[in-house]
Design a protein around this motif. Sequence first.
Motif, PDB file in Angstrom:
ATOM      1  N   VAL A 283       2.426   0.133  97.933  1.00 14.56           N
ATOM      2  CA  VAL A 283       2.438   1.406  97.692  1.00 14.56           C
ATOM      3  C   VAL A 283       3.785   2.043  97.784  1.00 14.56           C
ATOM      4  O   VAL A 283       4.287   2.860  96.903  1.00 14.56           O
ATOM      5  CB  VAL A 283       1.606   2.168  98.779  1.00 14.56           C
ATOM      6  N   ARG A 284       4.766   1.148  98.577  1.00 14.91           N
ATOM      7  CA  ARG A 284       6.015   1.748  98.535  1.00 14.91           C
ATOM      8  C   ARG A 284       6.627   1.375  97.296  1.00 14.91           C
ATOM      9  O   ARG A 284       7.896   1.946  97.308  1.00 14.91           O
ATOM     10  CB  ARG A 284       6.934   0.954  99.770  1.00 14.91           C
ATOM     11  N   ASP A 285       6.488   0.516  96.556  1.00 17.79           N
ATOM     12  CA  ASP A 285       7.074   0.238  95.139  1.00 17.79           C
ATOM     13  C   ASP A 285       6.601   1.235  94.002  1.00 17.79           C
ATOM     14  O   ASP A 285       7.210   1.287  93.016  1.00 17.79           O
ATOM     15  CB  ASP A 285       6.623  -1.206  94.739  1.00 17.79           C
ATOM     16  N   LEU A 286       5.606   2.062  94.448  1.00 16.48           N
ATOM     17  CA  LEU A 286       5.162   3.160  93.360  1.00 16.48           C
ATOM     18  C   LEU A 286       6.326   4.203  92.985  1.00 16.48           C
ATOM     19  O   LEU A 286       6.656   4.424  91.808  1.00 16.48           O
ATOM     20  CB  LEU A 286       4.091   3.821  93.810  1.00 16.48           C
ATOM     21  N   PRO A 287       6.957   4.777  94.030  1.00 23.83           N
ATOM     22  CA  PRO A 287       8.141   5.667  93.682  1.00 23.83           C
ATOM     23  C   PRO A 287       9.214   4.943  92.603  1.00 23.83           C
ATOM     24  O   PRO A 287       9.825   5.707  91.816  1.00 23.83           O
ATOM     25  CB  PRO A 287       8.698   5.896  94.846  1.00 23.83           C
ATOM     26  N   LYS A 288       9.480   3.714  92.980  1.00 28.01           N
ATOM     27  CA  LYS A 288      10.560   2.920  92.339  1.00 28.01           C
ATOM     28  C   LYS A 288      10.045   2.922  90.706  1.00 28.01           C
ATOM     29  O   LYS A 288      11.015   3.166  89.817  1.00 28.01           O
ATOM     30  CB  LYS A 288      10.651   1.803  92.686  1.00 28.01           C
ATOM     31  N   MET A 289       8.638   2.523  90.663  1.00 32.06           N
ATOM     32  CA  MET A 289       8.273   2.573  89.222  1.00 32.06           C
ATOM     33  C   MET A 289       8.033   3.831  88.475  1.00 32.06           C
ATOM     34  O   MET A 289       8.417   3.952  87.319  1.00 32.06           O
ATOM     35  CB  MET A 289       6.899   2.043  89.348  1.00 32.06           C
ATOM     36  N   PHE A 290       7.867   5.003  89.271  1.00 32.98           N
ATOM     37  CA  PHE A 290       7.643   6.283  88.454  1.00 32.98           C
ATOM     38  C   PHE A 290       9.104   6.793  88.149  1.00 32.98           C
ATOM     39  O   PHE A 290       9.334   7.071  87.032  1.00 32.98           O
ATOM     40  CB  PHE A 290       7.134   6.937  89.595  1.00 32.98           C
ATOM     41  N   ARG A 291      10.331   6.307  89.103  1.00 29.13           N
ATOM     42  CA  ARG A 291      11.538   6.742  88.610  1.00 29.13           C
ATOM     43  C   ARG A 291      12.125   6.093  87.402  1.00 29.13           C
ATOM     44  O   ARG A 291      12.755   6.501  86.627  1.00 29.13           O
ATOM     45  CB  ARG A 291      12.418   6.812  90.030  1.00 29.13           C
ATOM     46  N   ILE A 335       5.324  11.837  91.972  1.00 29.76           N
ATOM     47  CA  ILE A 335       4.604  12.210  90.639  1.00 29.76           C
ATOM     48  C   ILE A 335       4.524  13.557  90.236  1.00 29.76           C
ATOM     49  O   ILE A 335       4.897  14.002  89.148  1.00 29.76           O
ATOM     50  CB  ILE A 335       3.088  11.747  90.708  1.00 29.76           C
ATOM     51  N   ALA A 336       4.634  14.348  91.272  1.00 27.49           N
ATOM     52  CA  ALA A 336       4.709  15.714  91.078  1.00 27.49           C
ATOM     53  C   ALA A 336       6.119  16.243  90.567  1.00 27.49           C
ATOM     54  O   ALA A 336       5.905  17.084  89.791  1.00 27.49           O
ATOM     55  CB  ALA A 336       4.104  16.480  92.348  1.00 27.49           C
ATOM     56  N   GLU A 337       6.992  15.644  91.502  1.00 26.45           N
ATOM     57  CA  GLU A 337       8.321  16.123  90.989  1.00 26.45           C
ATOM     58  C   GLU A 337       8.471  15.843  89.538  1.00 26.45           C
ATOM     59  O   GLU A 337       9.242  16.722  88.845  1.00 26.45           O
ATOM     60  CB  GLU A 337       9.246  15.510  92.010  1.00 26.45           C
ATOM     61  N   LEU A 376      -5.723  10.865  98.212  1.00 24.14           N
ATOM     62  CA  LEU A 376      -4.635  10.789  99.002  1.00 24.14           C
ATOM     63  C   LEU A 376      -3.175  10.939  98.635  1.00 24.14           C
ATOM     64  O   LEU A 376      -2.011  11.194  98.987  1.00 24.14           O
ATOM     65  CB  LEU A 376      -4.368   9.470  99.804  1.00 24.14           C
ATOM     66  N   LEU A 377      -3.107  10.953  97.143  1.00 23.01           N
ATOM     67  CA  LEU A 377      -1.742  11.262  96.529  1.00 23.01           C
ATOM     68  C   LEU A 377      -1.179  12.646  96.956  1.00 23.01           C
ATOM     69  O   LEU A 377      -0.075  12.958  96.602  1.00 23.01           O
ATOM     70  CB  LEU A 377      -1.707  10.934  94.910  1.00 23.01           C
ATOM     71  N   LYS A 378      -2.436  13.788  97.065  1.00 18.77           N
ATOM     72  CA  LYS A 378      -2.298  15.037  97.214  1.00 18.77           C
ATOM     73  C   LYS A 378      -1.633  15.727  95.793  1.00 18.77           C
ATOM     74  O   LYS A 378      -0.410  16.417  96.237  1.00 18.77           O
ATOM     75  CB  LYS A 378      -1.609  15.241  98.696  1.00 18.77           C
ATOM     76  N   LEU A 379      -1.785  15.274  94.812  1.00 18.18           N
ATOM     77  CA  LEU A 379      -1.176  15.981  93.637  1.00 18.18           C
ATOM     78  C   LEU A 379      -1.456  17.407  93.380  1.00 18.18           C
ATOM     79  O   LEU A 379      -2.542  17.920  93.854  1.00 18.18           O
ATOM     80  CB  LEU A 379      -1.686  15.237  92.325  1.00 18.18           C
ATOM     81  N   PRO A 380      -0.406  17.937  92.692  1.00 17.58           N
ATOM     82  CA  PRO A 380      -0.937  19.619  92.245  1.00 17.58           C
ATOM     83  C   PRO A 380      -2.347  19.311  91.572  1.00 17.58           C
ATOM     84  O   PRO A 380      -2.870  18.598  91.002  1.00 17.58           O
ATOM     85  CB  PRO A 380       0.162  20.034  91.256  1.00 17.58           C
ATOM     86  N   GLU A 381      -2.924  20.783  91.364  1.00 12.48           N
ATOM     87  CA  GLU A 381      -4.515  20.815  90.936  1.00 12.48           C
ATOM     88  C   GLU A 381      -4.510  20.106  89.515  1.00 12.48           C
ATOM     89  O   GLU A 381      -5.318  19.535  89.379  1.00 12.48           O
ATOM     90  CB  GLU A 381      -4.513  22.353  90.761  1.00 12.48           C
ATOM     91  N   GLN A 382      -3.485  20.489  88.658  1.00  9.38           N
ATOM     92  CA  GLN A 382      -4.000  19.978  87.275  1.00  9.38           C
ATOM     93  C   GLN A 382      -3.627  18.501  87.203  1.00  9.38           C
ATOM     94  O   GLN A 382      -4.213  17.798  86.630  1.00  9.38           O
ATOM     95  CB  GLN A 382      -2.987  20.752  86.052  1.00  9.38           C
TER      96      GLN A 382
END
Length: 793
Positions: A283-291, A335-337, A376-382
């Motif tokens: 899970v901790r590698d996810l932000p690196k992949m998104f960026r 993800i939301a950012e 659990l990602l708690k993303l915005p609605e859309q």
Amino acid sequence: MHPKRKRSSKAAATAHENGVVPMLHETPTLPPTSTIKPPAPKTQASRRGKIETNPDHNADIMDGKTALRASPDADEKGESLETGKVNRGPQTPATTKGANGNVKDEDSDSPLSDIEMPAPTPSKKQKKTPTKSSIAAKKGSDEIKAFKAEQAAKKAAEAKIKKEDDDEWDQRLDPDGDDAGPAEDVDVMKKEAARPPPVNSGYLPLPWKGRLGYACLNTYLRFSNPPVFTSRTCRIASILEHRHPLADPSQPEHATKNRPDKSQPASIERGQRYVEELCLANVRDLPKMFRWNDKYGIKFMRLSSEMFPFASHAEYGYKLAPFASEALAEAGKVIAELGHRVSTHPGQFTQFGSPRPEVIENAVRDLEYHDEMLSLLKLPEQQDRDAVLILHMGGTFGDKEATLDRFRANYKNLSEGIKRRLVLENDDVSWSVHNLLPVCEELNIAFCLDFHHHNIIFDPSQIREGTHDIRTLFPRIKATWDRKQITPKMHYSEPCPEAITGRQRRKHNPRPATLPPCPNDMDLMIEAKDKEQAVFELMRTFKLPGWDSFNNIIPYERDDDNKPPPKKAKKKKTKKQIAAEIEEFGKEVSEEEEAVKEVVPEEEVGMGGKENRVYWPVDMEEWLRFKKREVKRKGGEDEDEMFKNPTPGNFEARKRVVARNREPFGEEIKESLGEARCVADVQSILQKIREERTVAKGGEVEENSPKDIKKGRGVKKTPAMKKKSGKNDPTSRVQSKLEEEDGNEDLSMPDLSEEENINGGSTAVKATRARQNARAQGKRKSYAKVDALTEEE
């Protein structure tokens, strides 16, 4: 002590109803343990020390076997078409012993459950007197044997039931897989090649306004140092082993020096923490992949189903919220950012049309796990609405209508969260667009069109192969998404150019060459083995947004990771060098200080460096893949590989092999040669001995090579040779001659026919013998003169 009680399925169900989070269930394979407390609501620091999560360094941690495949990272192994054996998803685990004696979970849903763990290194000093721990271990061993026998009987009964199913789905591999299957019959190839050609649309959705995505794994980041990826997995055997404490709990775990001590009592909580640490590393590698994706214009990605190994397993499953909620929420913020889209794709064994209740139960657990992960990602609605679960219908089970009826009944029992996310996709095994689109319209399920699958499984009476006719169904497909206010998405891949039959066309082209004729604002998942590189290829070809964000030329050595420098040979410094270092640096520089290179900050590792070199040209990806750890084979060196790749390290080993090959055959030659008088006799006798030796070793007989025999005929022995040999027999004569001959000169004798043997041999044989006689008599004649004399004769 209280007697050990088994935990029944009924008790487990009650625990779920009461809201208790189930831990890994205890099995009869373990010694009695103390009372188990429920896990803390927040992540706790492991008392075992941080584990090494790099699969290149830790044998217990592995890459997901399907991580590089085109589509879903299924947790189960597919069927082998050669053996006909089928694994239909997570069942009650049955264990067997591997070749090295390790317990191996056969029904495990681990992607690499067929790979055996290295056996623990035994202690050199072992006491013969049995201790309390050894008696307990022996008692545990008896329990293991009894449990294995019980599970083997249960597995045999299940296998008998499985054979009764003529399930077309289970007779094939994953529909999103890359395996083309066995070779096709020639008649089938000719028939398939004669089919009507596909009718493709000439429309290209340019300029592109949608999002291109890839599935699960970033190949560039995976081969960074340290690696960045989310498909680390393990085996159930590793979980059971790590329920025991380390031999030295005060030190971190080591692959050989500090392993779990199986003689000490096991704890389910300890084994659970081992899995949790592996999950959190993913899970901790996810932000690196998104960026990384955002930097290079990719805003759509499928999450790996292997991020949480065995989370949906019937016995070893667990909930994510108690330990992973914070880490997933942090990934969700990124993800939301960045405004990205994520989705998931459960494996091909998640089927809701199966007639078997246990398959339905497994499917429900699997979808609940994926829904919890996305929630659990708690993303915005859309963005949360767009985070969908892509699912195949599964097998037909001999009757498509009956299968659809079972799917309708099982779908109604799903939770509202799963219903909100569930999306059906056509496959290339059984279910076409015309089979599934009416069901999606009836049950209010979004339909995801896969162009590649459609060109393999379609209804020729309503639509032709290719991308032209399918466009007539686009309004109906889009309506299934609009009704649920979800952004539409489609899947695209291409078969390999050389594929002819439907089975061969199932394999995905590593990099698609074009875009499908979809709306230009469509989110498109590119299913290809080259993952993000396949997206880059399309971006470069069609000048899509972000195509100029990465460099087209890549260097041989990457400079955006912390790869350790190669070890240099130790050299003793002179007094003058030491004095110069003290004068310049104030102290003598150690070897470790010399080897240190500029450290890349953690946030910049794998990001392409200052010049954004992340694109791999076709067939050049091996440039950036660091060499994985090599495991030496037991039983000695691989001689073929040793001589193909000679190195200073294997010089001594090669020297031993050459010396062994040059050894004389020994006493058996002396007995067999006897009174042999010609080269042909010697060759035939030696060849016979060689064949007998090869057959005795279980190998195949190889043809005799001219270099195998280096002997002369009619050679006169010098006094020095006679003195050295001691005995005037053919064996001694041959061995003495071998010692006298020049090792670099090929004096091998060709095989003689019967006529040549009688007449003294061919011209080539005469020339060779003349050379040997000249050297044996101490006369230095040039080979050119000898050849000239031979030709005159």
